[in-house]
Design a protein around this motif. Structure first.
Motif, PDB file in Angstrom:
ATOM      1  N   LEU A 176      -2.211  10.336  -1.727  1.00 55.07           N
ATOM      2  CA  LEU A 176      -1.017  11.108  -2.095  1.00 55.07           C
ATOM      3  C   LEU A 176      -0.303  11.685  -0.869  1.00 55.07           C
ATOM      4  CD1 LEU A 176      -2.382  12.981  -5.233  1.00 55.07           C
ATOM      5  CD2 LEU A 176      -0.530  11.306  -5.196  1.00 55.07           C
ATOM      6  N   LEU A 177      -1.021  11.747   0.241  1.00 53.24           N
ATOM      7  CA  LEU A 177      -0.438  12.355   1.449  1.00 53.24           C
ATOM      8  C   LEU A 177       0.849  11.642   1.888  1.00 53.24           C
ATOM      9  CD1 LEU A 177      -0.567  14.257   3.904  1.00 53.24           C
ATOM     10  CD2 LEU A 177      -2.183  12.686   4.974  1.00 53.24           C
ATOM     11  N   GLY A 178       0.812  10.311   1.995  1.00 51.93           N
ATOM     12  CA  GLY A 178       1.979   9.546   2.465  1.00 51.93           C
ATOM     13  C   GLY A 178       3.188   9.714   1.568  1.00 51.93           C
ATOM     14  N   PRO A 179       3.042   9.426   0.253  1.00 51.10           N
ATOM     15  CA  PRO A 179       4.187   9.645  -0.643  1.00 51.10           C
ATOM     16  C   PRO A 179       4.653  11.104  -0.627  1.00 51.10           C
ATOM     17  CG  PRO A 179       2.530   8.304  -1.734  1.00 51.10           C
ATOM     18  CD  PRO A 179       1.916   8.755  -0.443  1.00 51.10           C
ATOM     19  N   GLY A 180       3.697  12.037  -0.477  1.00 51.82           N
ATOM     20  CA  GLY A 180       4.072  13.457  -0.416  1.00 51.82           C
ATOM     21  C   GLY A 180       4.944  13.760   0.777  1.00 51.82           C
ATOM     22  N   MET A 181       4.606  13.164   1.909  1.00 54.69           N
ATOM     23  CA  MET A 181       5.409  13.382   3.128  1.00 54.69           C
ATOM     24  C   MET A 181       6.808  12.807   2.946  1.00 54.69           C
ATOM     25  SD  MET A 181       2.348  12.428   5.764  1.00 54.69           S
ATOM     26  CE  MET A 181       3.356  11.766   7.033  1.00 54.69           C
ATOM     27  N   SER A 203       3.376   7.767   7.143  1.00 54.68           N
ATOM     28  CA  SER A 203       3.130   7.737   5.698  1.00 54.68           C
ATOM     29  C   SER A 203       2.283   6.525   5.323  1.00 54.68           C
ATOM     30  CB  SER A 203       4.461   7.693   4.938  1.00 54.68           C
ATOM     31  OG  SER A 203       5.269   8.761   5.326  1.00 54.68           O
ATOM     32  N   LEU A 204       2.570   5.369   5.930  1.00 56.14           N
ATOM     33  CA  LEU A 204       1.785   4.177   5.623  1.00 56.14           C
ATOM     34  C   LEU A 204       0.359   4.294   6.156  1.00 56.14           C
ATOM     35  CD1 LEU A 204       4.398   1.328   6.215  1.00 56.14           C
ATOM     36  CD2 LEU A 204       3.481   2.114   4.043  1.00 56.14           C
ATOM     37  N   CYS A 248      -4.160   1.801  -3.045  1.00 59.92           N
ATOM     38  CA  CYS A 248      -3.524   1.909  -1.720  1.00 59.92           C
ATOM     39  C   CYS A 248      -2.179   1.183  -1.721  1.00 59.92           C
ATOM     40  CB  CYS A 248      -4.433   1.300  -0.644  1.00 59.92           C
ATOM     41  SG  CYS A 248      -5.936   2.246  -0.413  1.00 59.92           S
ATOM     42  N   GLY A 249      -2.130   0.051  -2.433  1.00 59.58           N
ATOM     43  CA  GLY A 249      -0.880  -0.699  -2.510  1.00 59.58           C
ATOM     44  C   GLY A 249       0.201   0.111  -3.202  1.00 59.58           C
ATOM     45  N   ALA A 252       5.135   3.197  -2.864  1.00 57.74           N
ATOM     46  CA  ALA A 252       5.900   4.431  -3.092  1.00 57.74           C
ATOM     47  C   ALA A 252       6.569   4.882  -1.804  1.00 57.74           C
ATOM     48  CB  ALA A 252       4.975   5.522  -3.621  1.00 57.74           C
ATOM     49  N   VAL A 253       5.832   4.776  -0.696  1.00 53.78           N
ATOM     50  CA  VAL A 253       6.399   5.145   0.606  1.00 53.78           C
ATOM     51  C   VAL A 253       7.552   4.212   0.965  1.00 53.78           C
ATOM     52  CG1 VAL A 253       5.919   5.197   3.082  1.00 53.78           C
ATOM     53  CG2 VAL A 253       4.289   6.204   1.490  1.00 53.78           C
ATOM     54  N   LEU A 254       7.308   2.914   0.793  1.00 50.60           N
ATOM     55  CA  LEU A 254       8.327   1.925   1.150  1.00 50.60           C
ATOM     56  C   LEU A 254       9.577   2.064   0.278  1.00 50.60           C
ATOM     57  CD1 LEU A 254       6.016  -1.143   1.783  1.00 50.60           C
ATOM     58  CD2 LEU A 254       7.440   0.020   3.489  1.00 50.60           C
TER      59      LEU A 254
END
Lengths: 245, 787
Positions: free
Chosen positions: B81-86, B177-178, B198-199, B204-206
């Protein structure tokens, strides 16, 4: 939805929530304007004291709430600047009143305003003279101000979108010029388009912050001087013997 | 797996990675805030990060049982959740229509500021949740966990600036984020379910990345210019400390200080913006004739000193003055730039406009002004500084080493015989910067037994003053030349040997005349202690030139300004104070109260409380003190922040590992803490020696020495926390959680309070306080154990 409109909606939503408890007045808001004018007439000191009845009368008739975004209309008659979008503001009523008073407008004068913004200042000027020329460089503001002038029937305001630095040569010279955003120098084309004996009024400083007003005078022989006026009473540095410097 | 197990290498690697991402994100956010709003809001990031840690700590403490039972999920979920959160936090921040200038006027802006801060919270919460979970899962390996956390943070803090520099801000965030998704993969191994999770996180980040476009808020100069017809962005680049943009618009007409009597228009130009503000004109052909420059205020020094040979301009933002110097016939014009990116940018633009941008032959020197003065060859005929203070006193708590007594003396010492120190300063509605500078210059001229009235000349227009201080007394010929030039171009004299009152305030009449107060300061008869503003001298120990606020004057201030008080108040200092108060309230509400109320820890003792509070305060005082001190040697706050964070975390992490292996007894630990206290006291002196020795070194060499020094100082500091945790083995988990909360509380207050202590009492005082904290901790060591 682009970033700007999303921001705008968020602002509206928050402001609406904040103002939900405040009474909203409908109609032309004459009572609000009267209250604003009575507050303004007690402001300032010495030369910055608002005393000109013509200015106060003009401010009593121009509906300021028509010049601010709908979601801020409740605050339109408070003595504070308000955002009008694109990072610009409508100046606080006191500064508008002071600028207009210092410009000393009489009927028949040809007045140029550089920086139309919402158009409120031009509307006040239009109540005091026959012709007001106003220029705005920010494209969307220029367009919305033109629409507003038409809707309010302000037919003696001639507005255009353009670079105010060069003034408006076709209608020069001007008796009075009001510049709503100060540059780091006073544009020579504006000085050239000011009539001998003419006056230019410029607020110096950020629209949300500490502003002083500058008067640029061109005497009959064409010599130009400036005068900066601080609209606060300030105690200067004192000597060790307690005398003011 | 039981909670007492040793963490696997994968888990330690994941902890290292998450800590690196968190610290990197923290530094990244300070850059984002500087672009969107003001750099001065950066403490907000630290406060938000600490709140995220507080919130996560509460959750972990309450769910300790569930976490130890379902550890793999509690570790994997926050990592993913850290990456999408950022990404989501940054995207949401861009949508918040916060206008810092309108803050005093519109109460809605306070809500918007809170929303802006809250957008940043989830990322820190998820990251902190992972770190806290590690601590609760492996309490017996707290030293190793703490070490990985610190070392990861150090790598993140040090690596983020080069990453931003090479990829740009937006892509750097994408990489960070990735990286969190990749960490999830490392943590859980390559399995179907993990791969899908993870994908999804990576997708979500992408998905958010195309929407990511960092832009300055609407009230800044650059977006306003971009609304003009015909305006377009020529280039944009991210340096180590700032984002630079260059715009072309037909509506740009800067000609600072052009005379009222001039009939010439501003020259054709592009404008260069730093973090979306502070536009600098970049002149383009056709260039004005040399006569044009005679008509601008900046020509004043050349009226006093007609043919200067060598001119040094200590601010890359003063390119305008380089053209004036060149037009005045200076043989050598040199200019300092704090970062290499500014120089690269100007050189790139120069290849596109060979006749413009900056005068041919001008030397661009990569150095901060102050550092260059420490190693610059002697001598210059003119040394020039510019002072441009932000609105609303926002720089009140920002260190500036050029405008200290030592900084001004260093500039003065570089003058040739008959040379001039020139300071261009913006006039404000109520006189302050000019008076403070005159007061400081008078002080040091007096100490050199040079009569100030004979050495100083000041000339101004309606917006700017130029202060000129002679290495020798100004002779009557020079004075006459300046008088004639000022009269010719309608500039006002404020100070000049033999100037009479009638000669001042003639062309640009100010309601607050400068001539009389300046004369009083020069003659030593002014009572600055009674003035509305603080005019006391800024020094290297208290390098806060822009701090003008005085509590003693507040009542007079409100009386003087009446209903206009909002516009005139110095908000910068008060904002610092409010941040401290709000931080204290939030830290109390989120860290102290929940633990106090929910866990009712009865087993605490005064010594343990003192110890945990003392090391919390001490660590942050050292960190903030070093950070502010090192911006002198490392040319600015961004590199200084990155270096100090990295070195302190690496040092403390290594110290923690050493403690785990060595396990010193309380007598040794006492000595270790005394060493820390002594180091804190002598660190400023060592840094000063390092500055004198290494001012001329390359950034790599300076950085290497600084990292080593801070690493050595913070290494013993890393012993303190794991040592105490080890001594509290028999205490209940609630008590340990309570002491952790106290330590976190002290960290929040220490971070926010150290800056204000430095403003009032100086950086040495901050370091002495840090030493006192560590001595206090040493004295609390005895009987630290709780039963």
């Amino acid at each position: 939805m682009n970033s700007y409109s999303a921001k705008s909606w968020l602002t509206r939503l928050l402001t609406a929530l904040l103002l939900a408890t405040m009474p909203v007045t409908a109609g032309d808001r004459q009572a609000d304007r009267d209250r604003m004018v009575s507050e303004l007439s007690g402001y300032g000191y010495d030369i910055t004291l608002i005393t000109d009845d013509r200015v106060l009368s003009a401010m009593r008739t121009v509906p300021r709430h028509e010049f601010v975004p709908a979601y801020l209309q409740v605050q339109a008659y408070a003595d504070r600047p308000l955002p009008i979008g694109h990072g610009q503001t409508i100046s606080q009523p006191y500064i508008v009143a002071l600028m207009t008073q210092l410009a000393d407008i009489s009927p028949g004068m040809r007045v140029l305003e550089v920086g139309t913004g919402s158009g409120y200042q031009a509307a006040i000027l239009a109540r005091m003279t026959d012709r007001v020329y106003t220029i705005e460089i920010i494209v969307p503001l220029a367009a919305s101000a033109r629409v507003r002038f038409r809707e309010l029937g302000l037919t003696n305001i001639i507005a255009k979108e353009g670079d105010g630095y060069y003034g408006w040569k076709a209608y020069a010279p001007f008796d009075r010029i009001l510049v709503t955003a100060a540059a780091r120098h006073i544009p020579p084309p504006l000085v050239a388009q000011l009539k001998p004996g003419g006056l230019m009024v410029i607020p110096v400083g950020p629209s949300w912050g500490a502003q002083r007003l500058m008067l640029v005078r061109k005497d009959d022989s064409g010599v130009v001087t400036t005068e900066s006026l601080l609209p606060v009473r300030f105690v200067p540095l004192v000597s060790k013997q307690n005398a003011e410097w | 797996m039981r909670s007492g197990d040793t963490p696997s290498r994968r888990q330690l690697l994941a902890l290292f990675s998450v800590s690196a991402i968190l610290l990197a994100h923290q530094v990244w956010l300070t850059r984002m805030i500087a672009i969107q709003h003001w750099y001065h809001l950066a403490p907000l990031v630290i406060a938000v990060a600490l709140l995220g840690f507080g919130g996560a700590g509460i959750l972990v403490a309450r769910q300790a049982g569930a976490i130890t039972r379902h550890r793999p999920y509690w570790l994997l979920a926050p990592t993913l959740l850290l990456g999408p959160g950022m990404m989501a936090g940054v995207l949401l921040c861009g949508l918040v229509p916060l206008n810092m200038l309108a803050l005093p006027w519109q109460s809605v802006q306070i809500g918007l500021l809170a929303i802006y801060a809250l957008c940043l919270l989830p990322a820190f919460f998820f990251g902190a949740l992972f770190v806290s979970t590690c601590f609760i899962c492996w309490p017996q390996r707290a030293g190793r966990v703490y070490a990985m956390d610190m070392l990861g943070g150090a790598v993140g803090a040090l690596g983020i600036l080069p990453l931003i520099h090479s990829l740009g801000l937006e892509r750097a965030l994408l990489v960070l984020s990735l990286l969190s998704s990749l960490t999830g993969l490392v943590l859980a191994g390559v399995r179907n379910k993990t791969l899908v999770a993870c994908g999804v996180a990576a997708l979500a980040v992408l998905a958010g990345y195309p929407l990511l476009q960092l832009a300055p808020a609407e009230y800044k100069a650059q977006p306003l210019r971009q609304l003009e017809r015909g305006s377009h962005l020529l280039l944009q680049t991210d340096g180590l400390g700032h984002r630079f943009s260059v715009l072309d618009s037909p509506g740009m007409h800067a000609a600072p200080g052009l005379s009222l009597g001039s009939s010439a228009s501003a020259p054709r130009q592009w404008q260069w913006f730093t973090d979306g503000d502070s536009p600098v004109p970049l002149l383009l052909p056709p260039l004005p004739s040399p006569d044009f420059y005679h008509q601008v205020l900046g020509f004043a020094p050349y009226a006093l000193l007609p043919v200067p040979q060598r001119v040094l301009i200590l601010d890359i933002g003063a390119l305008w003055h380089a053209w004036i110097a060149s037009a005045a016939g200076a043989r050598v014009v040199a200019m300092t730039a704090e970062d290499r990116e500014s120089i690269d940018l100007l050189n790139r633009l120069k290849t596109r406009q060979p006749a413009g941008i900056y005068p041919d032959g001008m030397a661009l020197i990569r150095s901060s002004p102050r550092r260059y003065l420490a190693f610059a060859p002697c001598c210059y005929d003119i040394v020039m500084l510019t002072v441009d203070s932000p609105e609303a006193g926002m720089a009140a708590t920002q260190e500036n080493y050029s405008l200290t007594r030592q900084g001004l003396e260093a500039a003065y010492q570089k003058l040739s015989a008959g040379g001039l120190l020139v300071i261009e300063v913006q006039l404000h509605s109520i006189p302050r910067e000019t008076l403070k500078l005159v007061s400081m210059l008078t002080d040091f001229l007096n100490t050199r037994e040079r009569p100030p009235p004979e050495h100083m000349a000041i000339v101004r227009d309606w917006r700017t003053a130029v202060i000129m201080v002679g290495a020798s007394a100004l002779d009557s010929d020079a004075s006459d030349r300046l008088r004639t030039w000022a009269r010719q171009h309608q500039f006002d004299l404020v100070a000049l040997p033999g100037l009479k009152s009638g000669e001042a305030n003639r062309y640009h009449r100010l309601s607050q005349d400068y001539h009389r107060p300046v004369s009083a300061l020069l003659s030593g008869s002014a009572d600055t202690g009674q003035y509305l503003f603080d005019l006391s001298t800024a020094t290297d120990d208290r390098p806060f030139f822009f701090r003008f606020f005085r509590w003693q004057s507040l009542h007079r201030w409100l009386q003087a300004t009446g209903p206009m008080w909002r516009q005139h108040l110095d908000w910068g200092y008060l904002l610092g104070l409010c941040t401290l108060l709000v931080g204290t309230l939030l830290a109390t509400a989120l860290l102290i109260l929940p633990f106090r109320l929910a866990f009712r820890p009865h087993q605490h003792r005064r010594r343990a409380i003192t110890y945990f509070l003392a090391i919390g305060f001490g660590f942050m005082f050292v960190e903030i003190g070093l950070l502010q001190k090192l911006s002198l040697l490392l040319d600015g706050a961004a590199v200084s922040m990155s270096a100090v964070l990295a070195a302190m975390l690496a040092g403390a992490g290594t110290g923690s590992l050493c403690q785990q292996h060595w396990r010193p007894g309380s007598r040794v630990m006492f000595r270790v803490l005394v060493v820390v206290a002594l180091s804190a006291v002598i660190a400023p002196q060592i840094l000063e020696m390092l500055f004198n020795l290494g001012a001329g070194w390359s950034l790599t060499l300076r950085l290497g020495h600084v990292l080593l020094l801070i690493f050595l100082i913070s290494l013993p500091m890393g012993f303190a926390l794991p040592h105490a945790i080890g001594r509290l083995q028999n205490a209940s988990s609630a008590t340990i959680a309570w002491l952790w909360a106290l330590n976190g509380f002290a960290s929040v207050l220490g971070t926010l309070g150290a800056g204000l202590i430095a403003v009032h009492a100086g950086l040495t005082a901050v370091m002495i306080l840090a030493a006192c904290c560590y001595l206090g901790a040493a004295l609390s060591l005895k009987n630290l154990e709780l039963n």
